[in-house]
Design an enzyme around this catalytic site. Structure first.
Site, short mmCIF file in Angstrom:
data_model
loop_
_atom_site.label_atom_id
_atom_site.label_comp_id
_atom_site.label_asym_id
_atom_site.label_seq_id
_atom_site.Cartn_x
_atom_site.Cartn_y
_atom_site.Cartn_z
N HIS A 51 0.82 -1.20 0.00
CA HIS A 51 0.00 0.00 0.00
C HIS A 51 0.87 1.26 0.00
CE1 HIS A 51 -3.84 -2.16 1.66
NE2 HIS A 51 -3.38 -2.68 0.54
N GLU A 53 1.16 3.86 1.97
CA GLU A 53 1.84 4.24 3.20
C GLU A 53 3.12 3.43 3.39
OE1 GLU A 53 -2.61 3.91 4.37
OE2 GLU A 53 -1.31 3.27 2.72
N CYS A 76 -5.48 1.34 6.32
CA CYS A 76 -6.25 0.12 6.60
C CYS A 76 -5.86 -0.47 7.94
CB CYS A 76 -6.05 -0.91 5.48
SG CYS A 76 -4.37 -1.55 5.35
N SER A 168 -18.66 13.44 -36.21
CA SER A 168 -18.42 14.09 -34.92
C SER A 168 -16.96 14.52 -34.74
CB SER A 168 -18.82 13.15 -33.77
OG SER A 168 -18.10 11.93 -33.85
N TRP A 170 -13.97 17.17 -35.42
CA TRP A 170 -13.80 17.02 -33.99
C TRP A 170 -14.68 18.05 -33.33
CZ3 TRP A 170 -11.15 12.97 -32.31
CH2 TRP A 170 -10.19 12.40 -33.12
N ARG A 184 -9.25 7.25 -20.09
CA ARG A 184 -9.25 5.84 -20.49
C ARG A 184 -8.32 5.04 -19.58
NH1 ARG A 184 -8.91 5.87 -27.16
NH2 ARG A 184 -11.06 6.60 -27.55
N THR A 196 -20.65 2.63 -33.50
CA THR A 196 -19.43 3.45 -33.39
C THR A 196 -18.27 2.76 -34.09
OG1 THR A 196 -20.15 4.45 -31.31
CG2 THR A 196 -17.79 4.46 -31.76
N LEU A 204 -9.69 2.40 -29.35
CA LEU A 204 -10.11 2.45 -27.94
C LEU A 204 -8.96 2.20 -26.97
CD1 LEU A 204 -13.51 0.49 -28.22
CD2 LEU A 204 -13.08 2.95 -28.52
#
Length: 363
Positions: A51, A53, A76, A168, A170, A184, A196, A204
């Site tokens: 973690h 810390e 935690c 679309s 830009w 993303r 799309t 993507l």
């Protein structure tokens, strides 16, 4: 601005280095300061890794004694994949802990009490709003059995997502488009509808910013219309998940796609519409995908909103009008409340972040 706030903001920056990579754990950052200077920092790099810390304490070594640690989430207090951070802070001899937000997980919470019992000064919550945004996905995972779902939309000032011919590119400027790639990277997967893919042939993936792990690509494609020569199939087959109907999953094309390395997720088909909630549940439970950002198109986005499955909105507004463009919510007449989280400028554009009613009480 006080030193405490400056150091906490540095801890938040650290935490974002792990955002999207730590799920189902939260993204957490930590900074250790002494005599007004940062002596160490750390962030949670991934599920099962040390973690934040502990990372910072290990870097600080003996200098951690008598210092102050700034941590975005309450340390935690239980043994899970790693020992409790609250105990490690006590052992390091740290004298003060500044916390960004309390842990919403009842299993891991209680670190504040442990620290106070050990005589350590604890203060918080500092920069609570920003620290909550770091763990909004984690919070949804605690409260539901499905993946966290956000929606990204680029719109004109009059709410159009495309021109009348469907184009679309830009709507927004370069700075906003680059920021989308950062978003993303904060998610395990990016999801679009088949229209799309057929219109834009997207990849993507994350570009323009550095990421250790690329998000998966998800296409909602009931009838398996995705072209075999699409860029997603040719270049990202092993990272591609196609959500389809159970009927289509037995087709010859499904065998071809699976042979190329594509994963298929057949779900229930209700009157010609795939069950969106089932998609999010099974992505989490069967494929280890805990956060999804939907980038289109209007049919998929509208259906997710209508089904109360959207947790967060990223709405990019460009300073322009389309007189006869395409509205996002064509064919829908629902009414939904959104709590505005922030409004930020990105070049000439504006990003409006908002949360659905699922997270309304934590903004």
């Amino acid at each position: 601005m006080t030193d405490d706030r400056v150091f906490m903001e540095l801890a938040i920056e650290e935490a974002y280095r792990g955002k999207g990579q730590t799920l189902p754990n939260p993204a957490v950052g930590a900074v250790i300061a002494k005599d007004g200077k940062v002596i160490a920092s750390g962030y949670h790099e991934g599920y099962g890794a040390p973690h934040a810390e502990v990372m910072a304490i290990e870097k600080a070594g003996k200098d951690a004694e008598g210092s102050t640690i700034y941590v975005t989430l309450e340390p935690c207090n239980h043994y899970g994949k790693t020992p409790p951070c609250a105990k490690r802070i006590v052992e390091a001899g740290i004298k003060k802990v500044v916390i960004g937000i309390k842990d919403p997980n009842s299993v891991a919470s209680g670190g504040i009490d442990t620290l106070k019992k050990a005589g350590i000064s604890v203060s918080g919550c500092m920069c609570e709003k920003s620290c909550f945004e770091l763990i909004d996905d984690f919070y949804v995972l605690l409260k539901t059995d499905r993946a966290f779902c956000s929606i990204k939309l680029a719109l004109t000032l009059n709410g159009k997502i495309a021109r009348n011919d469907g184009s679309s590119k830009w709507i927004t400027g370069e700075m906003a488009r680059k920021f989308v790639h950062r978003l993303r990277g904060f998610h395990n997967a990016v999801m679009v509808g088949i229209k799309t893919v057929l219109k834009d042939d997207p990849l993507l993936n994350v570009r323009f910013v550095v990421t250790d792990v690329q998000p998966k690509a998800i296409v909602v494609d009931r009838e398996l219309k995705i072209p075999i020569d699409s860029r997603l199939v040719k270049e990202r087959a092993k990272d591609l998940i196609i959500v389809t109907s159970k009927k289509s999953s037995f087709s010859h094309k499904s065998s071809i796609l699976k042979g190329l390395g594509v994963s298929l997720l057949p779900v229930s088909d209700r009157s010609g519409v795939l069950d969106l909630e089932e998609i999010l549940v099974r992505l989490r439970q069967e494929m280890g995908i805990f956060s999804v950002m939907c980038e289109g198109g209007s049919i998929l986005a509208s259906a997710l909103i209508d089904a109360n499955l959207v947790d967060k909105y990223y709405l990019f507004y460009a300073p322009k009008f389309f007189g006869s463009g395409i509205d996002m919510l064509r064919g829908y007449s629902f009414e939904k409340e959104v709590s505005i989280f922030s409004v930020e400028s990105l070049g000439d554009d504006y990003l409006v972040k908002g949360y659905s009613g699922n997270l309304k009480g934590f903004i």
